[in-house]
Design a protein around this motif. Sequence first.
Motif, PDB file in Angstrom:
ATOM      1  N   THR A 131      -8.647  -6.738  -2.373  1.00  0.00           N
ATOM      2  CA  THR A 131      -8.338  -6.408  -3.764  1.00  0.00           C
ATOM      3  C   THR A 131      -7.266  -7.329  -4.323  1.00  0.00           C
ATOM      4  O   THR A 131      -6.403  -7.819  -3.599  1.00  0.00           O
ATOM      5  CB  THR A 131      -7.860  -4.951  -3.879  1.00  0.00           C
ATOM      6  OG1 THR A 131      -6.762  -4.747  -2.982  1.00  0.00           O
ATOM      7  CG2 THR A 131      -8.976  -3.986  -3.523  1.00  0.00           C
ATOM      8  N   THR A 132      -7.337  -7.552  -5.612  1.00  0.00           N
ATOM      9  CA  THR A 132      -6.329  -8.375  -6.277  1.00  0.00           C
ATOM     10  C   THR A 132      -5.186  -7.496  -6.763  1.00  0.00           C
ATOM     11  O   THR A 132      -5.341  -6.282  -6.953  1.00  0.00           O
ATOM     12  CB  THR A 132      -6.946  -9.119  -7.475  1.00  0.00           C
ATOM     13  OG1 THR A 132      -7.507  -8.155  -8.384  1.00  0.00           O
ATOM     14  CG2 THR A 132      -8.036 -10.068  -7.017  1.00  0.00           C
ATOM     15  N   ASN A 133      -4.036  -8.112  -6.963  1.00  0.00           N
ATOM     16  CA  ASN A 133      -2.877  -7.371  -7.449  1.00  0.00           C
ATOM     17  C   ASN A 133      -3.170  -6.757  -8.817  1.00  0.00           C
ATOM     18  O   ASN A 133      -3.893  -7.337  -9.630  1.00  0.00           O
ATOM     19  CB  ASN A 133      -1.656  -8.283  -7.544  1.00  0.00           C
ATOM     20  CG  ASN A 133      -1.118  -8.644  -6.172  1.00  0.00           C
ATOM     21  OD1 ASN A 133      -1.587  -8.125  -5.151  1.00  0.00           O
ATOM     22  ND2 ASN A 133      -0.138  -9.529  -6.131  1.00  0.00           N
ATOM     23  N   GLU A 134      -2.601  -5.591  -9.022  1.00  0.00           N
ATOM     24  CA  GLU A 134      -2.706  -4.828 -10.269  1.00  0.00           C
ATOM     25  C   GLU A 134      -4.077  -4.185 -10.454  1.00  0.00           C
ATOM     26  O   GLU A 134      -4.357  -3.627 -11.515  1.00  0.00           O
ATOM     27  CB  GLU A 134      -2.349  -5.696 -11.487  1.00  0.00           C
ATOM     28  CG  GLU A 134      -0.928  -6.248 -11.421  1.00  0.00           C
ATOM     29  CD  GLU A 134      -0.545  -7.041 -12.652  1.00  0.00           C
ATOM     30  OE1 GLU A 134      -1.368  -7.151 -13.577  1.00  0.00           O
ATOM     31  OE2 GLU A 134       0.589  -7.549 -12.685  1.00  0.00           O
ATOM     32  N   ASP A 135      -4.938  -4.256  -9.429  1.00  0.00           N
ATOM     33  CA  ASP A 135      -6.224  -3.555  -9.477  1.00  0.00           C
ATOM     34  C   ASP A 135      -6.100  -2.223  -8.748  1.00  0.00           C
ATOM     35  O   ASP A 135      -5.796  -2.193  -7.550  1.00  0.00           O
ATOM     36  CB  ASP A 135      -7.327  -4.394  -8.811  1.00  0.00           C
ATOM     37  CG  ASP A 135      -8.010  -5.315  -9.793  1.00  0.00           C
ATOM     38  OD1 ASP A 135      -7.679  -5.233 -10.991  1.00  0.00           O
ATOM     39  OD2 ASP A 135      -8.862  -6.107  -9.368  1.00  0.00           O
ATOM     40  N   TRP A 186       0.966   0.343  -0.564  1.00  0.00           N
ATOM     41  CA  TRP A 186      -0.004  -0.149  -1.546  1.00  0.00           C
ATOM     42  C   TRP A 186       0.673  -0.461  -2.881  1.00  0.00           C
ATOM     43  O   TRP A 186       0.476  -1.536  -3.454  1.00  0.00           O
ATOM     44  CB  TRP A 186      -1.120   0.872  -1.752  1.00  0.00           C
ATOM     45  CG  TRP A 186      -2.195   0.352  -2.655  1.00  0.00           C
ATOM     46  CD1 TRP A 186      -2.236   0.408  -4.016  1.00  0.00           C
ATOM     47  CD2 TRP A 186      -3.365  -0.364  -2.252  1.00  0.00           C
ATOM     48  NE1 TRP A 186      -3.354  -0.208  -4.499  1.00  0.00           N
ATOM     49  CE2 TRP A 186      -4.068  -0.696  -3.432  1.00  0.00           C
ATOM     50  CE3 TRP A 186      -3.886  -0.740  -1.024  1.00  0.00           C
ATOM     51  CZ2 TRP A 186      -5.269  -1.390  -3.404  1.00  0.00           C
ATOM     52  CZ3 TRP A 186      -5.088  -1.429  -0.993  1.00  0.00           C
ATOM     53  CH2 TRP A 186      -5.762  -1.751  -2.168  1.00  0.00           C
ATOM     54  N   SER A 229       3.747  -1.072  -3.521  1.00  0.00           N
ATOM     55  CA  SER A 229       4.702  -2.170  -3.398  1.00  0.00           C
ATOM     56  C   SER A 229       4.008  -3.525  -3.321  1.00  0.00           C
ATOM     57  O   SER A 229       4.409  -4.477  -3.997  1.00  0.00           O
ATOM     58  CB  SER A 229       5.568  -1.963  -2.151  1.00  0.00           C
ATOM     59  OG  SER A 229       6.398  -3.079  -1.915  1.00  0.00           O
ATOM     60  N   ARG A 230       2.946  -3.608  -2.524  1.00  0.00           N
ATOM     61  CA  ARG A 230       2.297  -4.901  -2.302  1.00  0.00           C
ATOM     62  C   ARG A 230       1.295  -5.269  -3.391  1.00  0.00           C
ATOM     63  O   ARG A 230       1.125  -6.444  -3.713  1.00  0.00           O
ATOM     64  CB  ARG A 230       1.603  -4.905  -0.940  1.00  0.00           C
ATOM     65  CG  ARG A 230       2.559  -4.929   0.232  1.00  0.00           C
ATOM     66  CD  ARG A 230       1.831  -4.940   1.562  1.00  0.00           C
ATOM     67  NE  ARG A 230       0.900  -6.055   1.690  1.00  0.00           N
ATOM     68  CZ  ARG A 230       0.202  -6.314   2.796  1.00  0.00           C
ATOM     69  NH1 ARG A 230       0.348  -5.529   3.860  1.00  0.00           N
ATOM     70  NH2 ARG A 230      -0.624  -7.335   2.844  1.00  0.00           N
ATOM     71  N   LYS A 231       0.623  -4.278  -3.959  1.00  0.00           N
ATOM     72  CA  LYS A 231      -0.455  -4.560  -4.908  1.00  0.00           C
ATOM     73  C   LYS A 231      -0.067  -4.324  -6.360  1.00  0.00           C
ATOM     74  O   LYS A 231      -0.821  -4.681  -7.265  1.00  0.00           O
ATOM     75  CB  LYS A 231      -1.687  -3.703  -4.574  1.00  0.00           C
ATOM     76  CG  LYS A 231      -2.140  -3.763  -3.119  1.00  0.00           C
ATOM     77  CD  LYS A 231      -2.459  -5.175  -2.656  1.00  0.00           C
ATOM     78  CE  LYS A 231      -3.688  -5.737  -3.321  1.00  0.00           C
ATOM     79  NZ  LYS A 231      -4.069  -7.054  -2.749  1.00  0.00           N
ATOM     80  N   GLN A 232       1.100  -3.709  -6.599  1.00  0.00           N
ATOM     81  CA  GLN A 232       1.530  -3.390  -7.967  1.00  0.00           C
ATOM     82  C   GLN A 232       0.428  -2.658  -8.746  1.00  0.00           C
ATOM     83  O   GLN A 232       0.135  -2.965  -9.910  1.00  0.00           O
ATOM     84  CB  GLN A 232       1.950  -4.649  -8.739  1.00  0.00           C
ATOM     85  CG  GLN A 232       3.190  -5.323  -8.188  1.00  0.00           C
ATOM     86  CD  GLN A 232       2.863  -6.389  -7.174  1.00  0.00           C
ATOM     87  OE1 GLN A 232       2.052  -7.267  -7.437  1.00  0.00           O
ATOM     88  NE2 GLN A 232       3.494  -6.340  -6.020  1.00  0.00           N
ATOM     89  N   SER A 233      -0.192  -1.713  -8.074  1.00  0.00           N
ATOM     90  CA  SER A 233      -1.265  -0.941  -8.706  1.00  0.00           C
ATOM     91  C   SER A 233      -1.261   0.471  -8.141  1.00  0.00           C
ATOM     92  O   SER A 233      -0.510   0.787  -7.218  1.00  0.00           O
ATOM     93  CB  SER A 233      -2.623  -1.613  -8.465  1.00  0.00           C
ATOM     94  OG  SER A 233      -2.933  -1.629  -7.082  1.00  0.00           O
TER      95      SER A 233
END
Length: 230
Positions: A167-171, A199, A201-205
Amino acid sequence: MNLFIDANIFLSFYDFTSEGIAELRKLVLLIEEEKVDLLLPQQVADEVKRRRAAIISRSLKEFSQSKISLTFPSYCKEYKNYDAMQHHLGKLEELHRTTTEDIQQDIDNQKLPADLLLKDLFSRATRIDNTPELIECARQRVELGNPPGKKGSIGDAVIWESLLGKTTNEDDIYIVSDDADFGSPLDGGKLNEFLWQEWVSRKQSELYFHRKLSEFFKEEFPEIHLKTEI
């Protein structure tokens, strides 16, 4: 919408479950309408293949060995419906036998309703293959004692690292799993706190967690109906 469904959810459709097979058909519909991107780690696909036979064997044994019977006190024989009840019991036993034979044939040919729907779903899913790098990340995760998963097993860790990597960040992502290793020790209906914090913290989602497919549909797609349900 990114959606991950754990192997235990898929495998439940080969077992005794309160969930109807229609839940899988709803999922096919959402993918066709491009409302959902089903993420399928190789670990999940392999686990479904690996455990299918054992789960079917157990559930079919229980079904096929079920006894259909009524106990009649002697005075029941004098009532007008006695012969009819005996007749219908015999008919039900015959239907039970022939249905068991039909099921066994579909099992052998991998044509159970769940087989056909999962084949369709998996062909439409976004596959996430295992790689040496992914396996190493999962192994390090287990060695550090981080969830998910049981001590000495890296399967759940491989799944989690697959999702983090794909997955991409903010998704945002939606997870459907009945695995206690993903659930919170404080509240099994919620995601493990460590996993949720990692999740975010690392993905901002955001990450949304459901225990059943029916719960996911009720919360996220309450308007979805199959033609047979209308």
